[in-house]
Design an enzyme around this catalytic site. Structure first.
Site, short mmCIF file in Angstrom:
data_model
loop_
_atom_site.label_atom_id
_atom_site.label_comp_id
_atom_site.label_asym_id
_atom_site.label_seq_id
_atom_site.Cartn_x
_atom_site.Cartn_y
_atom_site.Cartn_z
N GLY A 49 -2.22 -2.78 -8.86
CA GLY A 49 -2.54 -1.37 -8.72
C GLY A 49 -4.06 -1.23 -8.68
O GLY A 49 -4.77 -1.84 -9.49
N GLN A 175 7.95 -3.15 -6.87
CA GLN A 175 7.18 -2.36 -7.84
C GLN A 175 7.85 -1.02 -8.11
O GLN A 175 7.71 -0.46 -9.19
CB GLN A 175 5.74 -2.13 -7.32
CG GLN A 175 4.87 -3.35 -7.29
CD GLN A 175 4.90 -4.02 -5.93
OE1 GLN A 175 5.91 -3.98 -5.23
NE2 GLN A 175 3.81 -4.65 -5.54
N ASP A 216 -4.85 2.32 -2.02
CA ASP A 216 -5.70 1.20 -2.45
C ASP A 216 -7.10 1.30 -1.90
O ASP A 216 -8.06 0.75 -2.47
CB ASP A 216 -5.07 -0.13 -2.03
CG ASP A 216 -3.87 -0.43 -2.91
OD1 ASP A 216 -2.80 0.15 -2.65
OD2 ASP A 216 -4.02 -1.19 -3.88
N ASN A 226 -2.25 1.62 1.69
CA ASN A 226 -1.39 1.58 0.49
C ASN A 226 -0.31 0.54 0.73
O ASN A 226 -0.25 -0.09 1.80
CB ASN A 226 -0.80 2.97 0.23
CG ASN A 226 -0.16 3.07 -1.15
OD1 ASN A 226 -0.78 2.72 -2.15
ND2 ASN A 226 1.08 3.51 -1.23
N LYS A 227 0.52 0.34 -0.25
CA LYS A 227 1.57 -0.70 -0.19
C LYS A 227 2.33 -0.64 1.13
O LYS A 227 2.68 0.44 1.60
CB LYS A 227 2.51 -0.50 -1.38
CG LYS A 227 3.68 -1.44 -1.47
CD LYS A 227 3.31 -2.91 -1.46
CE LYS A 227 2.25 -3.29 -2.46
NZ LYS A 227 1.77 -4.70 -2.28
O1 MRU Z 1 0.23 -4.79 -4.49
P1 MRU Z 1 0.06 -3.73 -5.54
O2 MRU Z 1 1.24 -3.59 -6.43
O3 MRU Z 1 -1.24 -3.90 -6.28
O4 MRU Z 1 -0.05 -2.40 -4.71
C1 MRU Z 1 -0.25 -1.20 -5.41
C2 MRU Z 1 -0.20 -0.02 -4.53
O5 MRU Z 1 -0.09 -0.10 -3.33
C3 MRU Z 1 -0.40 1.29 -5.21
O6 MRU Z 1 0.30 2.31 -4.55
C4 MRU Z 1 -1.90 1.63 -5.19
O7 MRU Z 1 -2.63 0.57 -5.74
C5 MRU Z 1 -2.18 2.84 -5.92
S1 MRU Z 1 -2.10 2.54 -7.64
C6 MRU Z 1 -2.59 3.90 -8.46
#
Ligand code: MRU
Length: 316
Positions: A49, A175, A216, A226-227
């Site tokens: 995150g 997640q 991100d 984002n993810k």
């Molecule tokens: O790969 P991750 O689990 O780190 O990805 C996280 C995300 O894509 C979240 O949506 C993003 O970091 C926002 S967290 C407040």
């Protein structure tokens, strides 16, 4: 709700992390005794995150300073651990002037406070009875406390305007199914986990009122990484005339990155998708600004044209 210190903290001789890979089955901590160990924990997603990895890196620099390690080396190994979330580089830049534990702790608490403020701004956008679809985990686990997109859900639920949350399971590391569902359960917010591919039919059936995600890295023009899978949701939301709100702190806004194509996209081990066959595993995608109804930061609700509104200190 977890306290910020339960997610990440600095103790004598170690950065202590809640191991997010093991949730919700096991609540276990990992102690990292130097910056290299913290970088590996970030890379392997013990902590993940965007804001949370920035906070963790800040504590790692404070740990390195206390140990008398070379801070440039510590910075370099941490900076290379994950490329997409700009909060990591932001926090490391911040720690250069003052690598003290107090500074790292202030960065942590400031991120939590930003979450609380942006959550209220986002709740202002929702009508009574709103059914939200969210992707990945943008909760307290992802920010070091309270959460961005999930923080907004908490605030909306407390106001009585949130009726239900559809939780994308979020392939390949789940997640959503593991972390977001766990956080919503703890807050007693009505929710159901769905396969990522179920979103379109739920929207077509009129069971979704809006999509809320974190980010991100948000480029200067409003394109938002984002993810992986967020872009698909944005296209679907536009087709069904539903707003997509991106909720993220200003530390996720990168005015030095002009647009989405300039955002580095992390590619992870294909074995996270399948170890049996050849696979491709981009961890993030970019949602073009034109598909985003609003970007909500602690400063307020940013609307298009984002090049102007993101560069503004306070918005209405
Ligand atoms: O790969 P991750 O689990 O780190 O990805 C996280 C995300 O894509 C979240 O949506 C993003 O970091 C926002 S967290 C407040």
């Amino acid at each position: 709700m977890l306290e910020p210190e339960q997610i990440v903290r600095l103790e004598a001789g170690a950065v202590v992390l809640l191991d997010q890979r093991r949730l919700p089955e096991a609540v276990e901590e990992m102690r990292c005794t130097d910056a290299t160990a913290v970088a590996e924990a970030i890379r392997s997603m013990v902590v993940r995150g965007a804001p949370a990895i920035g906070v963790t890196a800040a504590y790692a620099i404070a740990l390195a300073a206390e140990r008398g390690d070379d801070l440039d080396d510590a910075d370099a190994v941490l900076r290379a651990s994950r490329p997409t979330a700009v909060n990591l580089a932001w926090a490391l830049d911040e720690m250069r002037s003052d690598p003290s534990p107090e500074h790292a702790r202030r960065i942590h608490m400031d991120e939590v406070e930003r979450c609380r403020r942006m959550a209220q701004h986002t709740a202002d956008l929702l009508d009574s009875g709103t059914r939200v679809l969210t992707h990945c985990n943008a909760g307290g686990l992802a920010t070091g406390g309270y959460g961005s997109a999930v923080g907004a859900l908490l605030a909306a639920f407390e106001r009585g305007v949130l009726a239900h949350v559809w939780v994308d399971e979020t392939r390949p590391l789940l997640q959503g199914a593991r972390l977001t569902a766990w956080e919503l359960e703890a807050a007693s917010i009505p929710h159901a986990v769905i396969a990522d591919s179920a979103a379109a039919s739920l929207m077509a059936a009129g069971k979704v009122d809006c999509v809320i995600t974190g980010a991100d890295r948000i480029a200067a023009n409003g394109d938002a990484a984002n993810k992986i899978g967020t872009y698909s949701l944005a296209v679907l939301a536009r087709h069904h005339d539903l707003p997509l709100y991106v909720v993220a702190p200003s530390t996720t806004v990168d005015l030095d990155t002009p647009d989405g194509p300039a955002i580095p996209i992390e590619h992870r081990d294909p074995a996270e998708v399948t170890a049996r066959f050849p696979a491709l595993n981009p961890a993030f995608d970019v949602t073009p600004a034109e598909l985003i109804a609003a970007i909500v930061t602690e400063r307020g609700v940013h609307r298009a044209p984002y090049a102007e509104s993101l560069a503004t200190a306070e918005v209405a």
